[in-house]
Scaffold this active site. Structure first.
Site, PDB file in Angstrom:
ATOM      1  N   ARG A  45       0.844  -1.219  -0.169  1.00 47.55           N
ATOM      2  CA  ARG A  45      -0.051  -0.131   0.104  1.00 47.55           C
ATOM      3  C   ARG A  45       0.644   1.133   0.022  1.00 47.55           C
ATOM      4  O   ARG A  45       0.227   2.147   0.384  1.00 47.55           O
ATOM      5  CB  ARG A  45      -0.727  -0.084   1.174  1.00 47.55           C
ATOM      6  N   HIS A  77       3.327 -11.144  -5.631  1.00 51.35           N
ATOM      7  CA  HIS A  77       2.301  -9.979  -6.201  1.00 51.35           C
ATOM      8  C   HIS A  77       2.704  -8.613  -6.034  1.00 51.35           C
ATOM      9  O   HIS A  77       3.178  -8.411  -4.891  1.00 51.35           O
ATOM     10  CB  HIS A  77       0.968 -10.250  -5.314  1.00 51.35           C
ATOM     11  N   TYR A  80      -0.921  -2.722  -4.630  1.00 54.59           N
ATOM     12  CA  TYR A  80      -2.345  -2.050  -4.997  1.00 54.59           C
ATOM     13  C   TYR A  80      -2.220  -0.916  -5.602  1.00 54.59           C
ATOM     14  O   TYR A  80      -3.330  -0.452  -6.209  1.00 54.59           O
ATOM     15  CB  TYR A  80      -3.230  -2.338  -3.715  1.00 54.59           C
ATOM     16  N   HIS A 117      -2.214  -6.893 -11.098  1.00 57.68           N
ATOM     17  CA  HIS A 117      -3.630  -6.695 -11.799  1.00 57.68           C
ATOM     18  C   HIS A 117      -3.457  -5.766 -13.141  1.00 57.68           C
ATOM     19  O   HIS A 117      -2.811  -4.835 -13.101  1.00 57.68           O
ATOM     20  CB  HIS A 117      -4.615  -6.111 -10.939  1.00 57.68           C
ATOM     21  N   GLU A 153      -3.268 -11.129 -13.912  1.00 55.92           N
ATOM     22  CA  GLU A 153      -4.444 -11.950 -13.003  1.00 55.92           C
ATOM     23  C   GLU A 153      -5.685 -11.307 -13.488  1.00 55.92           C
ATOM     24  O   GLU A 153      -6.098 -10.266 -13.578  1.00 55.92           O
ATOM     25  CB  GLU A 153      -4.468 -11.643 -11.422  1.00 55.92           C
ATOM     26  N   ASP A 187      -7.708 -16.109 -10.799  1.00 58.15           N
ATOM     27  CA  ASP A 187      -8.715 -16.163  -9.451  1.00 58.15           C
ATOM     28  C   ASP A 187      -9.988 -16.769  -9.887  1.00 58.15           C
ATOM     29  O   ASP A 187     -10.704 -16.187 -10.491  1.00 58.15           O
ATOM     30  CB  ASP A 187      -8.647 -14.568  -8.925  1.00 58.15           C
ATOM     31  N   HIS A 190     -12.874 -14.466  -9.111  1.00 58.34           N
ATOM     32  CA  HIS A 190     -12.918 -13.480  -9.721  1.00 58.34           C
ATOM     33  C   HIS A 190     -13.490 -13.910 -10.929  1.00 58.34           C
ATOM     34  O   HIS A 190     -14.186 -13.227 -11.675  1.00 58.34           O
ATOM     35  CB  HIS A 190     -11.559 -12.766 -10.177  1.00 58.34           C
ATOM     36  N   HIS A 224      -5.163 -18.186  -8.061  1.00 58.14           N
ATOM     37  CA  HIS A 224      -5.498 -17.682  -6.830  1.00 58.14           C
ATOM     38  C   HIS A 224      -6.915 -18.581  -6.430  1.00 58.14           C
ATOM     39  O   HIS A 224      -7.737 -18.460  -6.982  1.00 58.14           O
ATOM     40  CB  HIS A 224      -5.973 -16.361  -6.749  1.00 58.14           C
ATOM     41  N   ASP A 237     -15.780  -8.508  -5.842  1.00 58.20           N
ATOM     42  CA  ASP A 237     -14.509  -9.352  -5.487  1.00 58.20           C
ATOM     43  C   ASP A 237     -14.755  -9.545  -3.958  1.00 58.20           C
ATOM     44  O   ASP A 237     -13.897  -8.948  -3.165  1.00 58.20           O
ATOM     45  CB  ASP A 237     -13.348  -8.314  -5.814  1.00 58.20           C
ATOM     46  N   HIS A 239     -14.114 -12.751  -1.485  1.00 55.84           N
ATOM     47  CA  HIS A 239     -13.635 -14.147  -1.306  1.00 55.84           C
ATOM     48  C   HIS A 239     -14.168 -14.576   0.059  1.00 55.84           C
ATOM     49  O   HIS A 239     -14.618 -13.952   0.785  1.00 55.84           O
ATOM     50  CB  HIS A 239     -12.042 -14.123  -1.056  1.00 55.84           C
ATOM     51  N   GLU A 269      -6.503 -17.280  -0.980  1.00 54.78           N
ATOM     52  CA  GLU A 269      -6.682 -15.878  -0.403  1.00 54.78           C
ATOM     53  C   GLU A 269      -7.879 -15.722   0.533  1.00 54.78           C
ATOM     54  O   GLU A 269      -8.502 -14.701   0.253  1.00 54.78           O
ATOM     55  CB  GLU A 269      -6.336 -14.588  -1.594  1.00 54.78           C
TER      56      GLU A 269
END
Length: 302
Positions: A45, A77, A80, A117, A153, A187, A190, A224, A237, A239, A269
């Protein structure tokens, strides 16, 4: 091939923490009996982070050797904040610079993948224009940093994010110059949220056939593996824990016994990390599900 050999070739784990040092990823993976895992290579982040010290790099590589992991079992990964398809040139450049830093970190650690992403058009440009910007950013990244494979992804279809259609992934790949350094991470949450059904055998086969025909399994570098709180086409999104969402246990049985997902990192995840070890055990029991009892998977000589 025996059941134990098939399980050994299924690199299953979760996205583990690197808090306290990047090498701690291995201890956290071992704590849940993982033989594959995902991780960040810096704070996800923040734009910037201190460079790795030589000691940190050596400690990571030593842990990878001692715990008997290979780079093919680990799916880093990126952060973000990165948007390689931003319509704003200055922001896209900032994203590319951050992405290059993460690629360099992957290289320093002796790893080979960087999951990202694809990017977002922010409703300011067309999807086709955004595809071209993403591919251009990847081409620039490839020229600047060697070895690392960029792994796109698929997304859930929320907001202005690209990658929710298999065609987006295909079109980006088509514009990437070095096809040996581009791949895809699917994913499962997703996938369903974006409108590709997976629950029944017929739906599963149709979606996997679509992926093969549009993108191609030759580009698949990671998974994922998540259940989904919401159903097909929800564009949410969210999970869920394995078997607790809308996908259903039949999907996970089918997935765990599908040979196309061997030898790539399969990273959970799911929402409750306190049961990751139990979820991994459950998924392994589903493999060759005619065998009732689980087996002892790995013994490490440390």
């Amino acid at each position: 091939m025996t059941r134990e050999e098939k399980i050994k070739n299924t690199y299953l784990g979760a996205h583990v923490s690197i808090q306290g040092g990047v090498a701690n990823a291995f201890k956290n993976a071992m704590a849940i009996d993982a033989n594959g895992f995902g991780m960040f290579v810096k704070n996800q982040r923040r734009w910037d982070a201190k460079p790795y010290t030589e000691d940190e790099i050596l400690e990571f590589k030593d842990a990878m050797r001692r715990y008997k992991f290979t780079p093919e079992q680990i799916l880093p990964h990126d952060g973000y904040l990165i948007n390689l398809g931003s319509p704003d040139e200055e922001k896209r450049e900032k994203s590319l610079n951050a992405f290059l830093d993460e690629m360099q970190r992957v290289n320093q650690l002796g790893l080979i993948y960087l999951n990202t992403h694809p990017g977002s058009h922010l409703k300011e440009i067309s999807e086709d224009e955004c595809v071209k910007l993403i591919a251009d950013s990847i081409n620039k990244a490839h020229k600047a940093v060697s070895n690392v494979i960029v792994v796109l992804e698929n997304t859930a279809g929320q907001g202005s994010n690209m990658g929710y259609k298999f065609e987006h992934l295909r079109d980006i790949i088509n514009l990437v110059e070095d096809k040996t350094r581009i791949g895809v991470c699917l994913d499962t949450c997703h996938t369903v949220a974006a409108g590709y059904a997976l629950s029944t055998e017929e739906e599963y086969n149709a979606t996997m056939d679509a992926f093969e025909n549009i993108v191609g399994f030759k580009y698949l570098k990671g998974i994922h593996l998540n259940d989904s709180m919401f159903g097909v086409g929800s564009k949410k999104d969210r999970h869920h824990s394995i078997g607790e969402g809308t996908l259903g246990m039949d999907f996970f049985k089918r997935f765990m016994n599908d040979d196309r997902f061997r030898n790539i990192p399969i990273v959970m995840e799911t929402i409750d990390e306190t049961i990751w070890k139990e979820e991994i055990e459950l998924l392994r029991r589903l493999k060759n599900k005619d065998t009732e009892n689980s087996v002892s998977f790995y013994i490490y000589d440390l």
